[in-house]
Design a protein around this motif. Structure first.
Motif, PDB file in Angstrom:
ATOM      1  N   ASP A   1      -9.028  -4.733   1.089  1.00 38.27           N
ATOM      2  CA  ASP A   1      -8.178  -5.999   1.614  1.00 38.27           C
ATOM      3  C   ASP A   1      -7.194  -6.160   0.864  1.00 38.27           C
ATOM      4  O   ASP A   1      -7.078  -6.324  -0.416  1.00 38.27           O
ATOM      5  N   LEU A   2      -5.895  -6.027   1.351  1.00 40.21           N
ATOM      6  CA  LEU A   2      -4.414  -5.979   0.402  1.00 40.21           C
ATOM      7  C   LEU A   2      -3.849  -7.317   0.254  1.00 40.21           C
ATOM      8  O   LEU A   2      -2.774  -7.549  -0.204  1.00 40.21           O
ATOM      9  N   ALA A   3      -4.631  -8.286   0.489  1.00 38.74           N
ATOM     10  CA  ALA A   3      -4.292  -9.781   0.241  1.00 38.74           C
ATOM     11  C   ALA A   3      -4.114  -9.884  -1.264  1.00 38.74           C
ATOM     12  O   ALA A   3      -4.998  -9.444  -2.127  1.00 38.74           O
ATOM     13  N   HIS A   4      -2.990 -10.307  -1.837  1.00 35.52           N
ATOM     14  CA  HIS A   4      -2.780 -10.451  -3.262  1.00 35.52           C
ATOM     15  C   HIS A   4      -2.469  -9.330  -4.045  1.00 35.52           C
ATOM     16  O   HIS A   4      -2.141  -9.280  -5.284  1.00 35.52           O
ATOM     17  N   SER A   5      -2.409  -8.264  -3.080  1.00 31.83           N
ATOM     18  CA  SER A   5      -1.992  -6.841  -4.091  1.00 31.83           C
ATOM     19  C   SER A   5      -0.509  -6.653  -4.320  1.00 31.83           C
ATOM     20  O   SER A   5       0.335  -7.152  -3.371  1.00 31.83           O
ATOM     21  N   SER A   6      -0.134  -6.103  -5.240  1.00 32.28           N
ATOM     22  CA  SER A   6       1.194  -5.838  -5.517  1.00 32.28           C
ATOM     23  C   SER A   6       1.796  -4.940  -4.248  1.00 32.28           C
ATOM     24  O   SER A   6       1.030  -4.015  -3.774  1.00 32.28           O
ATOM     25  N   PRO A   7       3.003  -4.876  -4.015  1.00 30.21           N
ATOM     26  CA  PRO A   7       3.604  -3.793  -3.226  1.00 30.21           C
ATOM     27  C   PRO A   7       3.299  -2.490  -3.438  1.00 30.21           C
ATOM     28  O   PRO A   7       3.152  -1.791  -2.529  1.00 30.21           O
ATOM     29  N   ALA A   8       3.287  -2.313  -4.703  1.00 29.52           N
ATOM     30  CA  ALA A   8       3.033  -0.946  -5.392  1.00 29.52           C
ATOM     31  C   ALA A   8       1.651  -0.388  -4.924  1.00 29.52           C
ATOM     32  O   ALA A   8       1.373   0.647  -4.589  1.00 29.52           O
TER      33      ALA A   8
ATOM     34  N   ALA B 158      -1.393   5.239   1.242  1.00 36.08           N
ATOM     35  CA  ALA B 158      -1.115   6.422   1.238  1.00 36.08           C
ATOM     36  C   ALA B 158      -2.446   7.254   0.897  1.00 36.08           C
ATOM     37  O   ALA B 158      -2.459   8.253   1.633  1.00 36.08           O
ATOM     38  N   ILE B 159      -3.342   6.648   0.211  1.00 38.19           N
ATOM     39  CA  ILE B 159      -4.561   7.664   0.039  1.00 38.19           C
ATOM     40  C   ILE B 159      -5.895   7.098   1.077  1.00 38.19           C
ATOM     41  O   ILE B 159      -6.799   7.879   1.186  1.00 38.19           O
ATOM     42  N   SER B 160      -5.754   5.948   1.495  1.00 38.71           N
ATOM     43  CA  SER B 160      -7.089   5.407   2.155  1.00 38.71           C
ATOM     44  C   SER B 160      -7.233   6.402   3.439  1.00 38.71           C
ATOM     45  O   SER B 160      -6.252   6.443   4.304  1.00 38.71           O
ATOM     46  N   THR B 161      -8.422   6.569   3.665  1.00 37.57           N
ATOM     47  CA  THR B 161      -8.473   7.319   4.828  1.00 37.57           C
ATOM     48  C   THR B 161      -9.193   6.298   6.220  1.00 37.57           C
ATOM     49  O   THR B 161      -9.454   6.761   7.222  1.00 37.57           O
ATOM     50  N   GLN B 162      -9.324   5.056   5.509  1.00 41.73           N
ATOM     51  CA  GLN B 162      -9.609   4.017   6.712  1.00 41.73           C
ATOM     52  C   GLN B 162      -8.366   2.990   6.775  1.00 41.73           C
ATOM     53  O   GLN B 162      -7.671   2.997   5.929  1.00 41.73           O
ATOM     54  N   PRO B 163      -8.405   2.297   8.123  1.00 42.13           N
ATOM     55  CA  PRO B 163      -7.627   1.240   8.142  1.00 42.13           C
ATOM     56  C   PRO B 163      -7.690   0.060   7.216  1.00 42.13           C
ATOM     57  O   PRO B 163      -9.009  -0.166   6.832  1.00 42.13           O
TER      58      PRO B 163
ATOM     59  N   GLN C 122       6.097  -3.792   5.334  1.00 43.58           N
ATOM     60  CA  GLN C 122       4.601  -3.563   4.938  1.00 43.58           C
ATOM     61  C   GLN C 122       3.847  -3.765   6.193  1.00 43.58           C
ATOM     62  O   GLN C 122       2.730  -3.009   6.688  1.00 43.58           O
ATOM     63  N   ILE C 123       4.306  -4.739   6.936  1.00 44.08           N
ATOM     64  CA  ILE C 123       3.476  -4.923   8.474  1.00 44.08           C
ATOM     65  C   ILE C 123       3.462  -3.814   9.178  1.00 44.08           C
ATOM     66  O   ILE C 123       2.327  -3.310   9.587  1.00 44.08           O
ATOM     67  N   LYS C 124       4.733  -3.159   9.306  1.00 42.43           N
ATOM     68  CA  LYS C 124       4.599  -1.839   9.999  1.00 42.43           C
ATOM     69  C   LYS C 124       3.672  -0.943   9.544  1.00 42.43           C
ATOM     70  O   LYS C 124       3.005  -0.007  10.328  1.00 42.43           O
ATOM     71  N   LYS C 125       3.813  -0.670   8.080  1.00 43.81           N
ATOM     72  CA  LYS C 125       2.835   0.469   7.848  1.00 43.81           C
ATOM     73  C   LYS C 125       1.278   0.045   7.943  1.00 43.81           C
ATOM     74  O   LYS C 125       0.654   1.151   8.155  1.00 43.81           O
ATOM     75  N   ILE C 126       1.046  -1.206   7.722  1.00 37.13           N
ATOM     76  CA  ILE C 126      -0.440  -1.849   7.935  1.00 37.13           C
ATOM     77  C   ILE C 126      -0.767  -1.225   9.503  1.00 37.13           C
ATOM     78  O   ILE C 126      -1.877  -0.813   9.574  1.00 37.13           O
ATOM     79  N   ALA C 127       0.212  -1.641  10.191  1.00 32.02           N
ATOM     80  CA  ALA C 127      -0.119  -1.304  11.737  1.00 32.02           C
ATOM     81  C   ALA C 127      -0.308   0.077  12.047  1.00 32.02           C
ATOM     82  O   ALA C 127      -1.052   0.343  12.781  1.00 32.02           O
ATOM     83  N   GLU C 128       0.642   0.729  11.307  1.00 26.46           N
ATOM     84  CA  GLU C 128       0.623   2.463  11.667  1.00 26.46           C
ATOM     85  C   GLU C 128      -0.638   2.867  11.065  1.00 26.46           C
ATOM     86  O   GLU C 128      -1.149   3.812  11.706  1.00 26.46           O
ATOM     87  N   LYS C 129      -1.247   2.216  10.320  1.00 31.28           N
ATOM     88  CA  LYS C 129      -2.709   2.818   9.699  1.00 31.28           C
ATOM     89  C   LYS C 129      -3.785   2.128  10.593  1.00 31.28           C
ATOM     90  O   LYS C 129      -4.921   2.598  10.320  1.00 31.28           O
ATOM     91  N   GLY C 130      -3.484   1.406  11.394  1.00 36.74           N
ATOM     92  CA  GLY C 130      -4.682   0.948  12.384  1.00 36.74           C
ATOM     93  C   GLY C 130      -5.318  -0.358  11.744  1.00 36.74           C
ATOM     94  O   GLY C 130      -6.255  -0.738  12.108  1.00 36.74           O
TER      95      GLY C 130
END
Length: 386
Positions: A248-255, A262-267, A289-297
């Protein structure tokens, strides 16, 4: 000796009084509802809302406060009876184990006094939980399991089979509801990878790397460093992938968000957030960020409180949903209220028909509204849960 015994008895009585009064007072102060129900919408909106098969919310912190979730509460935002009253099929109950004093959206230190420690004590929890984040986490996990057992009509969603069972049972009885378990901030792991296995066994299926401060995994969006994943953080993400725990990327830094994607094998999930196009805040997601999350499913839950969407909340919730739809597609957006998360909200869970009415007024199709209100969450977990 007699004076000592009297003093100890007095302290014990004070502690009993504190347990019975202070947690409810704190929750009332921390989780206000700006407009109390019952909530009224148009006949058209209510009829359509009532027809929805699967309504879902990706983030609720109700386990923190010590309420019996099998009973309808007169405070807070969510419990099992109010879920049923609101026709809600699925709730993600998230565990908060630490919160810094003076918590804010800009910058917080991990060394600041922890607000959850005194709350843990006055709730009457075991002394083993008082100063252990992992014990607090496992205790809240156990509480949810106990509530589910006591209720008898709630499914603890830990697998795809559990979700399919929920869908089947709700076709016969809409009083059947589902609960999944997440962790808000992987500081709860206390820097030990083995604790990922322990929380998985306890039913956890989602973990946010950070909450309001930096920790062993890396930087928070509200921390001091802005760092990405540490080596421990990368190992933790890989272990979560291995077990089937969603990041869950809520609250995570952009980095951190970039590193996880880049490394997660799961959406990935963003369980409760706003978008910078509606409210420009470091709390919220950029278009990139929204686009990257969507691209990852992945899937993005839109939060309900002012620091995520701005004021007035309801039209800004609708605007945030619309922005994600227009940017990447309706299939990537969901509800992520942050109910019971130490936030003021415009309505409790029984007010969700207001969102349907707002979406109808904004010209969303009924298919799109079904997707936002829960079908997207259902399809995401049917596809990705094991």
């Amino acid at each position: 000796m007699k004076k000592i015994l009297i003093a100890l008895l007095a302290l014990f009585l004070l502690y009993v009084i504190a347990i019975s009064t202070i947690p409810s007072y704190i929750e009332n102060e921390r989780n206000p509802v700006k407009s109390s129900g019952p909530y009224r919408v148009s006949d058209e909106a209510q009829a359509f809302y009532d027809s929805l098969d699967f309504i879902a919310d990706l983030h609720c912190d109700a386990l923190l406060w010590g309420r019996d979730l099998t009973e309808r509460g007169d405070r807070g935002h969510v419990d099992f009876p109010r879920m049923r009253e609101a026709n809600v099929a699925f709730e993600m109950f998230t565990i908060v184990s630490k919160s810094p004093s003076g918590q804010n959206m800009q910058q917080n230190s991990a060394e600041t006094f922890d607000n959850i420690t005194p709350l843990t004590i006055v709730k009457g929890e075991s002394p083993f939980n008082w100063f252990s984040l992992i014990n607090r986490t496992l205790s809240q996990s156990s509480d949810l399991n106990d509530f589910i057992s006591k209720d008898g009509r709630t499914i603890f969603i830990q697998s795809k089979a559990d979700l399919q069972k929920l869908i089947t049972l709700r076709a016969e009885d809409k009083n059947t509801i589902g609960a999944m378990l997440g962790i808000e901030g992987a500081h709860a792991l206390e820097g030990d990878l083995l604790n990922i296995d322990r929380v998985f066994e306890a039913g956890v299926r989602m973990i946010g790397p950070t909450h309001f401060f930096d920790n062993e995994l890396g930087g928070s969006a509200h921390g001091e460093s802005g760092d990405g994943l540490t080596e421990f953080g990368k190992a933790a993400v890989r272990r979560m992938n291995d077990l089937g725990i969603f990041v869950d990327l809520a609250h995570s830094s952009p980095a951190i968000a970039d590193d996880v994607l880049a490394i997660s094998t799961q959406p990935v999930i963003v369980s409760h957030t706003g978008v910078r196009a509606v409210l420009d805040s470091q709390r919220n997601l950029s278009d990139e960020q929204i686009k990257k999350i969507a691209e990852k499913g992945g899937i993005i839950g839109v939060a309900f409180f002012d620091m995520a969407v701005g004021e007035p909340e309801l039209p800004n919730i609708i605007a945030s949903i619309k922005h994600i739809r227009d940017l990447v597609g309706i299939e990537y957006v969901a509800l992520g209220s942050d109910y019971d998360g130490s936030v003021a909200v415009p309505f409790d869970i029984t007010g969700l028909p207001l969102i349907v009415e707002g979406l109808l007024k904004e010209g969303f199709t009924k298919t799109e509204i079904r997707a936002v209100m829960g079908e997207n969450v259902k399809e995401f977990f049917l596809k990705n849960l094991r």
